[in-house]
Design a protein around this motif. Sequence first.
Motif, PDB file in Angstrom:
ATOM      1  N   VAL A 228      47.710  30.272  20.351  1.00  0.00           N
ATOM      2  CA  VAL A 228      47.868  30.621  18.947  1.00  0.00           C
ATOM      3  C   VAL A 228      48.395  29.390  18.218  1.00  0.00           C
ATOM      4  O   VAL A 228      49.351  28.753  18.661  1.00  0.00           O
ATOM      5  N   PHE A 229      47.758  29.041  17.083  1.00  0.00           N
ATOM      6  CA  PHE A 229      48.145  27.829  16.376  1.00  0.00           C
ATOM      7  C   PHE A 229      48.333  28.100  14.885  1.00  0.00           C
ATOM      8  O   PHE A 229      47.920  29.145  14.362  1.00  0.00           O
ATOM      9  N   GLU A 230      48.951  27.160  14.224  1.00  0.00           N
ATOM     10  CA  GLU A 230      49.304  27.318  12.809  1.00  0.00           C
ATOM     11  C   GLU A 230      48.049  27.474  11.948  1.00  0.00           C
ATOM     12  O   GLU A 230      47.101  26.713  12.068  1.00  0.00           O
ATOM     13  N   GLY A 231      48.072  28.482  11.082  1.00  0.00           N
ATOM     14  CA  GLY A 231      46.970  28.727  10.168  1.00  0.00           C
ATOM     15  C   GLY A 231      45.862  29.583  10.747  1.00  0.00           C
ATOM     16  O   GLY A 231      44.905  29.906  10.037  1.00  0.00           O
ATOM     17  N   GLN A 232      45.985  29.972  12.004  1.00  0.00           N
ATOM     18  CA  GLN A 232      44.901  30.697  12.664  1.00  0.00           C
ATOM     19  C   GLN A 232      44.704  32.098  12.097  1.00  0.00           C
ATOM     20  O   GLN A 232      43.575  32.598  12.049  1.00  0.00           O
ATOM     21  N   GLY A 236      50.588  34.528   7.886  1.00  0.00           N
ATOM     22  CA  GLY A 236      51.583  34.122   8.878  1.00  0.00           C
ATOM     23  C   GLY A 236      51.623  34.972  10.128  1.00  0.00           C
ATOM     24  O   GLY A 236      52.621  34.973  10.861  1.00  0.00           O
ATOM     25  N   GLU A 237      50.540  35.709  10.428  1.00  0.00           N
ATOM     26  CA  GLU A 237      50.530  36.586  11.598  1.00  0.00           C
ATOM     27  C   GLU A 237      50.719  35.818  12.903  1.00  0.00           C
ATOM     28  O   GLU A 237      51.127  36.388  13.911  1.00  0.00           O
ATOM     29  N   GLU A 238      50.403  34.499  12.884  1.00  0.00           N
ATOM     30  CA  GLU A 238      50.519  33.746  14.135  1.00  0.00           C
ATOM     31  C   GLU A 238      51.949  33.718  14.667  1.00  0.00           C
ATOM     32  O   GLU A 238      52.169  33.528  15.866  1.00  0.00           O
ATOM     33  N   TRP A 239      52.954  33.925  13.773  1.00  0.00           N
ATOM     34  CA  TRP A 239      54.339  33.914  14.241  1.00  0.00           C
ATOM     35  C   TRP A 239      54.648  35.144  15.086  1.00  0.00           C
ATOM     36  O   TRP A 239      55.519  35.103  15.962  1.00  0.00           O
ATOM     37  N   ALA A 240      53.959  36.228  14.845  1.00  0.00           N
ATOM     38  CA  ALA A 240      54.130  37.415  15.688  1.00  0.00           C
ATOM     39  C   ALA A 240      53.301  37.318  16.958  1.00  0.00           C
ATOM     40  O   ALA A 240      53.702  37.787  18.018  1.00  0.00           O
ATOM     41  N   LYS A 241      52.125  36.675  16.853  1.00  0.00           N
ATOM     42  CA  LYS A 241      51.204  36.608  17.977  1.00  0.00           C
ATOM     43  C   LYS A 241      51.498  35.458  18.936  1.00  0.00           C
ATOM     44  O   LYS A 241      50.947  35.407  20.042  1.00  0.00           O
ATOM     45  N   CYS A 242      52.347  34.502  18.541  1.00  0.00           N
ATOM     46  CA  CYS A 242      52.508  33.288  19.344  1.00  0.00           C
ATOM     47  C   CYS A 242      53.419  33.473  20.541  1.00  0.00           C
ATOM     48  O   CYS A 242      53.494  32.589  21.403  1.00  0.00           O
ATOM     49  N   VAL A 243      54.131  34.603  20.630  1.00  0.00           N
ATOM     50  CA  VAL A 243      55.034  34.813  21.756  1.00  0.00           C
ATOM     51  C   VAL A 243      54.217  34.858  23.047  1.00  0.00           C
ATOM     52  O   VAL A 243      53.331  35.696  23.210  1.00  0.00           O
ATOM     53  N   GLY A 244      54.488  33.919  23.933  1.00  0.00           N
ATOM     54  CA  GLY A 244      53.726  33.809  25.169  1.00  0.00           C
ATOM     55  C   GLY A 244      52.473  32.978  25.040  1.00  0.00           C
ATOM     56  O   GLY A 244      51.912  32.546  26.038  1.00  0.00           O
ATOM     57  N   ARG A 363      47.193  48.932  19.779  1.00  0.00           N
ATOM     58  CA  ARG A 363      46.468  47.739  20.216  1.00  0.00           C
ATOM     59  C   ARG A 363      47.352  46.499  20.105  1.00  0.00           C
ATOM     60  O   ARG A 363      47.369  45.641  20.998  1.00  0.00           O
ATOM     61  N   GLU A 364      48.095  46.367  19.004  1.00  0.00           N
ATOM     62  CA  GLU A 364      48.960  45.210  18.803  1.00  0.00           C
ATOM     63  C   GLU A 364      50.068  45.174  19.849  1.00  0.00           C
ATOM     64  O   GLU A 364      50.387  44.115  20.407  1.00  0.00           O
ATOM     65  N   GLU A 365      50.662  46.320  20.128  1.00  0.00           N
ATOM     66  CA  GLU A 365      51.728  46.382  21.133  1.00  0.00           C
ATOM     67  C   GLU A 365      51.187  46.054  22.516  1.00  0.00           C
ATOM     68  O   GLU A 365      51.847  45.373  23.312  1.00  0.00           O
ATOM     69  N   ARG A 366      49.974  46.521  22.791  1.00  0.00           N
ATOM     70  CA  ARG A 366      49.371  46.266  24.091  1.00  0.00           C
ATOM     71  C   ARG A 366      49.129  44.764  24.286  1.00  0.00           C
ATOM     72  O   ARG A 366      49.455  44.213  25.339  1.00  0.00           O
ATOM     73  N   MET A 367      48.565  44.099  23.271  1.00  0.00           N
ATOM     74  CA  MET A 367      48.301  42.673  23.399  1.00  0.00           C
ATOM     75  C   MET A 367      49.594  41.887  23.544  1.00  0.00           C
ATOM     76  O   MET A 367      49.670  40.918  24.299  1.00  0.00           O
ATOM     77  N   ALA A 368      50.647  42.300  22.815  1.00  0.00           N
ATOM     78  CA  ALA A 368      51.937  41.622  22.942  1.00  0.00           C
ATOM     79  C   ALA A 368      52.481  41.771  24.359  1.00  0.00           C
ATOM     80  O   ALA A 368      53.017  40.816  24.943  1.00  0.00           O
ATOM     81  N   TYR A 369      52.328  42.945  24.928  1.00  0.00           N
ATOM     82  CA  TYR A 369      52.810  43.178  26.291  1.00  0.00           C
ATOM     83  C   TYR A 369      52.052  42.308  27.297  1.00  0.00           C
ATOM     84  O   TYR A 369      52.647  41.756  28.239  1.00  0.00           O
ATOM     85  N   LEU A 370      50.750  42.146  27.102  1.00  0.00           N
ATOM     86  CA  LEU A 370      49.927  41.406  28.057  1.00  0.00           C
ATOM     87  C   LEU A 370      50.128  39.902  27.970  1.00  0.00           C
ATOM     88  O   LEU A 370      49.761  39.179  28.907  1.00  0.00           O
ATOM     89  N   THR A 371      50.695  39.416  26.873  1.00  0.00           N
ATOM     90  CA  THR A 371      50.788  37.967  26.692  1.00  0.00           C
ATOM     91  C   THR A 371      52.206  37.417  26.637  1.00  0.00           C
ATOM     92  O   THR A 371      52.413  36.239  26.911  1.00  0.00           O
ATOM     93  N   SER A 372      53.189  38.224  26.272  1.00  0.00           N
ATOM     94  CA  SER A 372      54.533  37.685  26.036  1.00  0.00           C
ATOM     95  C   SER A 372      55.365  37.703  27.321  1.00  0.00           C
ATOM     96  O   SER A 372      56.206  38.570  27.534  1.00  0.00           O
ATOM     97  N   PHE A 373      55.113  36.719  28.157  1.00  0.00           N
ATOM     98  CA  PHE A 373      55.883  36.582  29.394  1.00  0.00           C
ATOM     99  C   PHE A 373      55.961  35.107  29.751  1.00  0.00           C
ATOM    100  O   PHE A 373      55.208  34.279  29.233  1.00  0.00           O
ATOM    101  N   THR A 374      56.885  34.766  30.606  1.00  0.00           N
ATOM    102  CA  THR A 374      57.001  33.413  31.150  1.00  0.00           C
ATOM    103  C   THR A 374      57.077  33.518  32.668  1.00  0.00           C
ATOM    104  O   THR A 374      57.062  34.614  33.237  1.00  0.00           O
ATOM    105  N   PHE A 375      57.165  32.358  33.323  1.00  0.00           N
ATOM    106  CA  PHE A 375      57.273  32.333  34.780  1.00  0.00           C
ATOM    107  C   PHE A 375      58.698  32.060  35.241  1.00  0.00           C
ATOM    108  O   PHE A 375      58.935  31.840  36.425  1.00  0.00           O
ATOM    109  N   ALA A 376      59.647  32.063  34.303  1.00  0.00           N
ATOM    110  CA  ALA A 376      61.049  31.887  34.668  1.00  0.00           C
ATOM    111  C   ALA A 376      61.473  33.020  35.604  1.00  0.00           C
ATOM    112  O   ALA A 376      61.150  34.186  35.382  1.00  0.00           O
TER     113      ALA A 376
END
Length: 534
Positions: A228-232, A236-244, A363-376
Amino acid sequence: MDRPGSPVNLELGDLQGGILSAYGKRGFPKGRFLLFHADQPEAGRAFVEALLPKVTAALRWPRDDREPGPGEMTRPAATLNLAFTFWGLLALDVPTRTLRGMPEAFIEGMALRAPILGDDVGPNVIRNWDPVWQPDPRAGKPRPHILVMLNAADDGQGGHHPRLDRLTQQVLDCARASEGHVWLLEGHGGADPRWQDLSALYAPGKDGKPAPQATEHFGFVDAIGDPVFEGQYPDGEEWAKCVGQGAVDGQGHWRPLRTGEFILGWPDEGQEVAGQGLPLDFSRNGTFFAYRKLHQDLDAWDGWIESRAAELARAWNLQSLDVARATLKAKMAGRWEDGVPLTLAPEWESWKEAQARLSAMSREERMAYLTSFTFAGDEDGARCPRTAHIRRANTRDMLDPLGRAEARDRLGSVLNDRRRILRRGLPYGGRDDPKGEHGIVLLAYCADLFRQFEFVQQQWMNYGLDFDAGNDSCPITGAHRPGDRFVVSSPDPARPPFLAARLPHFVHTRGGDYFFEPSMTALRMIAQGMVDPT
């Protein structure tokens, strides 16, 4: 976290469509790609000019049936976009001074750089590419110059695609007007050698009728992990979608990546605007992509999964072969088939619990769940193997140069931020294809083919040193050699690491090249022969 600086307002009317989001996700599950050669600059430019009114820009479409608002356009019945090889720009008389500013990888082309990509390993060599991708000017086999990309909605008429057929005929009519100086190159694998047909895979929908699915031939939900990148996105939705999917800042926050990582003429993660072909208007709002026709060997996949799953079931005392099969695939991909990441659900039981939670999400919650993680917390790869596909394609926070223990302080994405690519394209063929034509046509968009696409393909997909795995390649897309294996791990200490041996080559390149997708402004400059590098 405060959003620093002014938001990026992309010049959507100047960008070609399909860059900001994949057409397949926007209700266009059918595609057709055509290659043309021009032996006369004037005729080639006239061909481009004739197609210009049909080119789809990146203006946003209304999200419902209302009239288009500011900065929006009516949703088209089908889309058309253009891209050029280096030889295509040269054939249309783009000035040498402009072309010499182009990247080395783009100038040389994919075939010449196949050894860098691992495409000369085993049976996956250039001589196995589709004939259209094996030009030999000395033998009268011309080079591809212009790529015409068509996408359309499903007309509901089975194997017939009236919208694509009508648009295809219009393109062919434009070429025919050149009186033989622009012609369609044939030699694609598949039912029709004149072009590469694409289609999402279908399965029964809620109403029982066939519906397009976001899956590929190996069975995984695809295109989840795009950056996810700026202006996409608007507003400003990219700020919500950029997690992960964006960059971590070392303080526990995520931000969108810089626009210049994917679109020329904008600042990138190095706070630079990459220099490309002059004048600046020629490069600005354009981008590059790697076209990759990737054949998926379904027989090899099915056979190997079946035999190794049986061994895994015995080694880990799993309750059934179905559980073992799904577990093995998930460990290879880093996700379960429906996209649930192993870092959140490392075992069959936790996956079933995750599925129950997902069923109640929007749908939005599902996509956030599938993408917002790290390997820490999974540095040893017990939950998600260190060499799994998604851990190679997007290393997220795992390559922290200072080895920070606290998840919120990790800066691993600093190395990752400059290696991201936008994945576009669609599957082709089916399991029942008589010629064995089934796979994916991948368009890997990025501002720097060498730093982004080639680095990921060579260093992270086909080499394992960054993941403490020696020469082990990606278990799914890597170029496998005799004796290659994949180590399957588990967070359960009672389950020892499982060695999945005799890993065959599952994905074979069947052709492709590097393309420049110009802005609408640059398309007009090319069509009118008005590219002036001074």
